[in-house]
Design a protein around this motif. Structure first.
Motif, PDB file in Angstrom:
ATOM      1  N   ALA A   1       1.559  15.850 -19.450  1.00 26.81           N
ATOM      2  CA  ALA A   1       0.932  16.201 -20.727  1.00 26.81           C
ATOM      3  C   ALA A   1      -0.534  15.761 -20.738  1.00 26.81           C
ATOM      4  N   LYS A   2      -1.403  16.623 -21.272  1.00 21.54           N
ATOM      5  CA  LYS A   2      -2.845  16.348 -21.263  1.00 21.54           C
ATOM      6  C   LYS A   2      -3.188  15.050 -21.974  1.00 21.54           C
ATOM      7  N   ASN A   3      -2.488  14.734 -23.047  1.00 19.24           N
ATOM      8  CA  ASN A   3      -2.806  13.522 -23.807  1.00 19.24           C
ATOM      9  C   ASN A   3      -2.255  12.247 -23.165  1.00 19.24           C
ATOM     10  N   ASN A   4      -1.598  12.354 -22.017  1.00 15.22           N
ATOM     11  CA  ASN A   4      -1.010  11.180 -21.354  1.00 15.22           C
ATOM     12  C   ASN A   4      -1.892  10.581 -20.259  1.00 15.22           C
ATOM     13  N   SER A   5      -3.117  11.022 -20.139  1.00 16.20           N
ATOM     14  CA  SER A   5      -3.991  10.505 -19.091  1.00 16.20           C
ATOM     15  C   SER A   5      -4.104   8.975 -19.111  1.00 16.20           C
ATOM     16  N   PRO A   6      -4.319   8.346 -20.267  1.00 17.51           N
ATOM     17  CA  PRO A   6      -4.391   6.873 -20.267  1.00 17.51           C
ATOM     18  C   PRO A   6      -3.104   6.223 -19.759  1.00 17.51           C
ATOM     19  N   ARG A   7      -1.937   6.750 -20.157  1.00 18.90           N
ATOM     20  CA  ARG A   7      -0.654   6.197 -19.675  1.00 18.90           C
ATOM     21  C   ARG A   7      -0.514   6.374 -18.173  1.00 18.90           C
ATOM     22  N   ARG A   8      -0.946   7.517 -17.646  1.00 21.67           N
ATOM     23  CA  ARG A   8      -0.866   7.743 -16.196  1.00 21.67           C
ATOM     24  C   ARG A   8      -1.706   6.713 -15.448  1.00 21.67           C
ATOM     25  N   MET A   9      -2.902   6.431 -15.969  1.00 21.19           N
ATOM     26  CA  MET A   9      -3.784   5.488 -15.275  1.00 21.19           C
ATOM     27  C   MET A   9      -3.278   4.040 -15.390  1.00 21.19           C
ATOM     28  N   ILE A  10      -2.705   3.681 -16.509  1.00 21.25           N
ATOM     29  CA  ILE A  10      -2.119   2.338 -16.650  1.00 21.25           C
ATOM     30  C   ILE A  10      -0.995   2.167 -15.631  1.00 21.25           C
ATOM     31  N   TYR A  11      -0.145   3.183 -15.537  1.00 22.37           N
ATOM     32  CA  TYR A  11       0.960   3.142 -14.574  1.00 22.37           C
ATOM     33  C   TYR A  11       0.425   3.078 -13.144  1.00 22.37           C
ATOM     34  N   ALA A  12      -0.563   3.902 -12.838  1.00 18.18           N
ATOM     35  CA  ALA A  12      -1.137   3.924 -11.485  1.00 18.18           C
ATOM     36  C   ALA A  12      -1.706   2.561 -11.110  1.00 18.18           C
ATOM     37  N   ARG A  13      -2.335   1.882 -12.059  1.00 15.85           N
ATOM     38  CA  ARG A  13      -2.880   0.541 -11.776  1.00 15.85           C
ATOM     39  C   ARG A  13      -1.760  -0.452 -11.466  1.00 15.85           C
ATOM     40  N   LYS A  14      -0.642  -0.351 -12.192  1.00 14.22           N
ATOM     41  CA  LYS A  14       0.507  -1.225 -11.903  1.00 14.22           C
ATOM     42  C   LYS A  14       1.028  -0.970 -10.492  1.00 14.22           C
ATOM     43  N   ILE A  15       1.150   0.304 -10.148  1.00 13.59           N
ATOM     44  CA  ILE A  15       1.639   0.648  -8.809  1.00 13.59           C
ATOM     45  C   ILE A  15       0.666   0.136  -7.756  1.00 13.59           C
ATOM     46  N   TYR A  16      -0.620   0.340  -7.967  1.00  8.63           N
ATOM     47  CA  TYR A  16      -1.626  -0.103  -7.012  1.00  8.63           C
ATOM     48  C   TYR A  16      -1.547  -1.616  -6.798  1.00  8.63           C
ATOM     49  N   ALA A  17      -1.463  -2.377  -7.884  1.00  9.46           N
ATOM     50  CA  ALA A  17      -1.389  -3.841  -7.773  1.00  9.46           C
ATOM     51  C   ALA A  17      -0.135  -4.257  -7.005  1.00  9.46           C
ATOM     52  N   THR A  18       0.976  -3.619  -7.298  1.00 13.41           N
ATOM     53  CA  THR A  18       2.237  -3.944  -6.622  1.00 13.41           C
ATOM     54  C   THR A  18       2.159  -3.543  -5.158  1.00 13.41           C
ATOM     55  N   TYR A  19       1.601  -2.392  -4.899  1.00 10.20           N
ATOM     56  CA  TYR A  19       1.439  -1.900  -3.517  1.00 10.20           C
ATOM     57  C   TYR A  19       0.564  -2.862  -2.709  1.00 10.20           C
ATOM     58  N   MET A  20      -0.565  -3.250  -3.273  1.00  9.40           N
ATOM     59  CA  MET A  20      -1.472  -4.155  -2.559  1.00  9.40           C
ATOM     60  C   MET A  20      -0.814  -5.509  -2.320  1.00  9.40           C
ATOM     61  N   ALA A  21      -0.068  -6.014  -3.287  1.00  6.24           N
ATOM     62  CA  ALA A  21       0.632  -7.292  -3.108  1.00  6.24           C
ATOM     63  C   ALA A  21       1.647  -7.189  -1.973  1.00  6.24           C
ATOM     64  N   SER A  22       2.316  -6.039  -1.846  1.00  6.53           N
ATOM     65  CA  SER A  22       3.312  -5.882  -0.783  1.00  6.53           C
ATOM     66  C   SER A  22       2.655  -5.811   0.590  1.00  6.53           C
ATOM     67  N   ARG A  23       1.398  -5.423   0.617  1.00  2.00           N
ATOM     68  CA  ARG A  23       0.643  -5.361   1.877  1.00  2.00           C
ATOM     69  C   ARG A  23      -0.048  -6.683   2.172  1.00  2.00           C
ATOM     70  N   GLY A  24       0.101  -7.651   1.257  1.00  4.54           N
ATOM     71  CA  GLY A  24      -0.497  -8.956   1.465  1.00  4.54           C
ATOM     72  C   GLY A  24      -1.924  -9.043   0.967  1.00  4.54           C
ATOM     73  N   GLY A  25      -2.351  -8.025   0.220  1.00  3.26           N
ATOM     74  CA  GLY A  25      -3.721  -8.028  -0.314  1.00  3.26           C
ATOM     75  C   GLY A  25      -3.714  -8.262  -1.802  1.00  3.26           C
ATOM     76  N   GLY A  26      -4.840  -8.620  -2.317  1.00  2.00           N
ATOM     77  CA  GLY A  26      -4.970  -8.801  -3.759  1.00  2.00           C
ATOM     78  C   GLY A  26      -5.211  -7.462  -4.418  1.00  2.00           C
ATOM     79  N   SER A  27      -5.198  -7.474  -5.753  1.00  2.00           N
ATOM     80  CA  SER A  27      -5.424  -6.211  -6.468  1.00  2.00           C
ATOM     81  C   SER A  27      -6.840  -6.024  -6.904  1.00  2.00           C
TER      82      SER A  27
END
Length: 160
Positions: A134-160
């Motif tokens: 949905a077009k109005n969900n852009s902020p929610r998509r980016m909040i979720y993407a940041r959570k995934i990125y932080a979790t992904y980087m932590a699993s690789r041993g890097g910081g966020s």
């Protein structure tokens, strides 16, 4: 202090089962990642954020007190996907999403791959896994993407 043979055997059995579980879990993410050309660590990050790696998780999407839909298993597969998955012969019912974690990961990888094909390999598109298109969900998509990125980087041993 003396250890009984049974206690040692029980400890080895429990440790072996835990290692087998971790190994099977890794296999599921690796296999799904290879099949759908998605980084297995990214799939793991999604599972961590979505269900805290709980294969029996059932999420409820609410609008106030009204239940909108439910999500199932490791990758929190939304029940709206079930009719298509049934028609494709992938599953019979929602319980399979809870009972078969590897199937759940495969379906999650398939859904993510479909999204990435639809809107491209970018963070907002990754966010559509959780927040939809949905077009109005852009902020929610980016909040979720940041959570995934932080979790992904932590699993690789890097910081966020």
């Amino acid at each position: 202090m003396r250890f009984s043979f049974q206690l040692v055997l029980l400890s080895l059995t429990v440790a072996g089962a835990m290692l087998a579980s971790v190994s099977a879990e890794a296999f599921c993410f690796n296999e799904a990642g290879a099949r759908y050309r998605v980084d297995p660590l990214l799939l793991r990050a999604i599972a961590r954020v979505e269900s805290s790696m709980n294969p029996g998780a059932i999420g409820k999407n609410m609008d106030g007190k009204k239940l909108l839909s439910r999500d199932f298993g490791l990758m929190q597969i939304n029940e709206r996907q079930i009719p298509q998955l049934r028609a494709m012969g992938v599953l019979k019912n929602e319980q399979e999403l809870l009972d078969n974690p590897c199937l759940n990961v495969q379906i999650g990888a398939w859904i993510l791959a479909k999204h990435l094909q639809q809107c491209g390999v970018n963070w907002e598109c990754l966010g559509s896994y959780n927040a939809g298109f949905a077009k109005n969900n852009s902020p929610r998509r980016m909040i979720y993407a940041r959570k995934i990125y932080a979790t992904y980087m932590a699993s690789r041993g890097g910081g966020s």
